[in-house]
Motif scaffolding. Structure first.
Motif, PDB file in Angstrom:
ATOM      1  N   MET A   1     -23.702  62.661  50.257  1.00 29.03           N
ATOM      2  CA  MET A   1     -23.981  61.314  50.767  1.00 29.03           C
ATOM      3  C   MET A   1     -25.477  61.014  50.632  1.00 29.03           C
ATOM      4  O   MET A   1     -26.314  61.891  50.844  1.00 29.03           O
ATOM      5  CB  MET A   1     -23.560  61.200  52.230  1.00 29.03           C
ATOM      6  CG  MET A   1     -22.097  61.525  52.478  1.00 29.03           C
ATOM      7  SD  MET A   1     -20.997  60.219  51.912  1.00 29.03           S
ATOM      8  CE  MET A   1     -21.116  59.065  53.271  1.00 29.03           C
ATOM      9  N   TYR A   2     -25.774  59.764  50.303  1.00 37.63           N
ATOM     10  CA  TYR A   2     -27.149  59.387  50.007  1.00 37.63           C
ATOM     11  C   TYR A   2     -27.559  58.207  50.887  1.00 37.63           C
ATOM     12  O   TYR A   2     -26.951  57.142  50.853  1.00 37.63           O
ATOM     13  CB  TYR A   2     -27.290  59.032  48.523  1.00 37.63           C
ATOM     14  CG  TYR A   2     -26.978  60.226  47.635  1.00 37.63           C
ATOM     15  CD1 TYR A   2     -27.999  61.052  47.170  1.00 37.63           C
ATOM     16  CD2 TYR A   2     -25.666  60.537  47.300  1.00 37.63           C
ATOM     17  CE1 TYR A   2     -27.718  62.153  46.376  1.00 37.63           C
ATOM     18  CE2 TYR A   2     -25.372  61.636  46.502  1.00 37.63           C
ATOM     19  CZ  TYR A   2     -26.399  62.442  46.050  1.00 37.63           C
ATOM     20  OH  TYR A   2     -26.121  63.538  45.271  1.00 37.63           O
ATOM     21  N   LYS A   3     -28.604  58.416  51.656  1.00 42.46           N
ATOM     22  CA  LYS A   3     -29.022  57.438  52.665  1.00 42.46           C
ATOM     23  C   LYS A   3     -29.795  56.276  52.041  1.00 42.46           C
ATOM     24  O   LYS A   3     -30.655  56.477  51.178  1.00 42.46           O
ATOM     25  CB  LYS A   3     -29.886  58.124  53.717  1.00 42.46           C
ATOM     26  CG  LYS A   3     -30.246  57.233  54.902  1.00 42.46           C
ATOM     27  CD  LYS A   3     -31.028  58.022  55.946  1.00 42.46           C
ATOM     28  CE  LYS A   3     -31.343  57.173  57.163  1.00 42.46           C
ATOM     29  NZ  LYS A   3     -32.085  57.949  58.190  1.00 42.46           N
ATOM     30  N   ILE A   4     -29.483  55.067  52.485  1.00 41.38           N
ATOM     31  CA  ILE A   4     -30.232  53.879  52.077  1.00 41.38           C
ATOM     32  C   ILE A   4     -31.457  53.770  52.978  1.00 41.38           C
ATOM     33  O   ILE A   4     -31.341  53.583  54.196  1.00 41.38           O
ATOM     34  CB  ILE A   4     -29.360  52.611  52.180  1.00 41.38           C
ATOM     35  CG1 ILE A   4     -28.175  52.716  51.218  1.00 41.38           C
ATOM     36  CG2 ILE A   4     -30.190  51.367  51.883  1.00 41.38           C
ATOM     37  CD1 ILE A   4     -27.180  51.573  51.341  1.00 41.38           C
ATOM     38  N   LEU A   5     -32.637  53.912  52.383  1.00 41.65           N
ATOM     39  CA  LEU A   5     -33.889  53.881  53.137  1.00 41.65           C
ATOM     40  C   LEU A   5     -34.388  52.465  53.370  1.00 41.65           C
ATOM     41  O   LEU A   5     -35.019  52.174  54.384  1.00 41.65           O
ATOM     42  CB  LEU A   5     -34.964  54.681  52.392  1.00 41.65           C
ATOM     43  CG  LEU A   5     -34.631  56.143  52.097  1.00 41.65           C
ATOM     44  CD1 LEU A   5     -35.730  56.766  51.245  1.00 41.65           C
ATOM     45  CD2 LEU A   5     -34.447  56.922  53.397  1.00 41.65           C
ATOM     46  N   LYS A   6     -34.083  51.585  52.410  1.00 41.26           N
ATOM     47  CA  LYS A   6     -34.576  50.211  52.525  1.00 41.26           C
ATOM     48  C   LYS A   6     -33.667  49.280  51.736  1.00 41.26           C
ATOM     49  O   LYS A   6     -33.152  49.642  50.685  1.00 41.26           O
ATOM     50  CB  LYS A   6     -36.010  50.104  51.982  1.00 41.26           C
ATOM     51  CG  LYS A   6     -36.633  48.723  52.107  1.00 41.26           C
ATOM     52  CD  LYS A   6     -38.060  48.719  51.561  1.00 41.26           C
ATOM     53  CE  LYS A   6     -38.680  47.325  51.661  1.00 41.26           C
ATOM     54  NZ  LYS A   6     -40.064  47.306  51.101  1.00 41.26           N
TER      55      LYS A   6
END
Length: 280
Positions: A1-6
């Motif tokens: 899973m890859y987090k959306i930072l902005k």
């Protein structure tokens, strides 16, 4: 899973996401792309890497909201996660710092053109950037192009932003005024790239085009990005995405690009209905 930072809305139909993906950020080069899946059961969709920071592990992508999957992706907010984010894929753009280059971007294709302009600029090349949009409301990345160009020209179809006219008008104007470009790089709608190539061919200027617009699967298996280059069959995702623009059969590519228009419209309508139900 890859987090959306902005998450940043660039215009009503274009969104920028900055995603935490350290491996991609460490290895990415201009011209390469990633493939993502929004959720576990989502379609695979390719996006060109707009920017990558190997120190922070952040990777930026810019996308236009045109179909079911991009509509779904646009529902994600900062702090949410994307299921898959794989890359970098594709061959990097060939960058030569000793050249005088013209970078031509059209519409959301400017998101792909910007990292190429930035790479040439950082390598020491003399960069002239020309970007084109239908109107002022659709303009993106203007300041970023200015920061990575020795000369920058903004064009709009209706004259509400920059100069009125097409990118090819400005390109030919500069050539006729005496500018000697070693190479032109064009990235945007297929019809725009076709006419950029027709313009540069008259002046015998080597021209590179990015065929990202026709990619679907991103691995060469689906065959949707098949195109003719110099009479030979190529795949944009595995052989490109950059090609000699004077060798590309754009008419064939544009015809193939319309093949799934009805299916895409149906998918978009279905996604709209599903999102409406979620809101209700």
């Amino acid at each position: 899973m890859y987090k959306i930072l902005k998450k940043e809305v660039l215009n009503p139909t274009v969104t920028k996401l900055v995603v935490e993906a350290p491996f991609v950020a460490k290895h990415a080069k201009a011209g390469q792309f990633i493939i993502l899946r929004v959720n576990e059961d989502s379609e695979r969709i390719p996006f060109t890497i707009e920017d990558a920071n190997p120190e922070t592990g952040a990777v930026s992508i810019i996308f236009q909201i045109v179909g079911g999957m991009t509509m779904l992706l646009n529902t994600k907010e900062e702090g949410d996660y994307i299921h898959d984010f794989v890359g970098p894929l594709g061959k990097p753009s060939e960058i030569d710092g000793n050249k005088k280059v013209a970078i031509i971007g059209g519409g959301v294709g400017c998101a792909i053109a910007l990292p190429t302009a930035k790479a040439f600029h950082n390598a020491g090349a003399d960069v002239t950037s020309i970007t084109g949009f239908r109107n002022k409301d659709l303009v993106i990345l203007e300041e970023e192009f200015k920061a990575n160009s020795d000369a920058f020209y903004l064009m709009s179809d209706d004259g509400t932003a920059g100069e009125k006219g097409l990118v090819t008008n400005k390109l030919e104007e500069l050539i006729q005024a005496g500018e000697k470009f070693d190479e032109v790089v064009a990235i945007g709608p297929l019809i725009m790239m076709k006419f950029v190539c027709l313009t540069t061919k008259k002046y015998d200027i080597p021209t590179v085009v990015s065929m990202n617009p026709i990619m679907v699967d991103g691995t060469g298996m689906c065959g949707c990005c098949r195109l003719s280059v110099g009479g030979q069959m190529k795949f944009a995702c595995v052989d490109g995405p950059d090609f000699d623009g004077h060798q590309v059969d754009f008419d064939e590519a544009m015809s193939r690009n319309k093949t799934y228009a009805d299916f895409e419209a149906h998918a978009r309508e279905k996604a709209c209905n599903l999102l409406k139900k979620e809101v209700e």
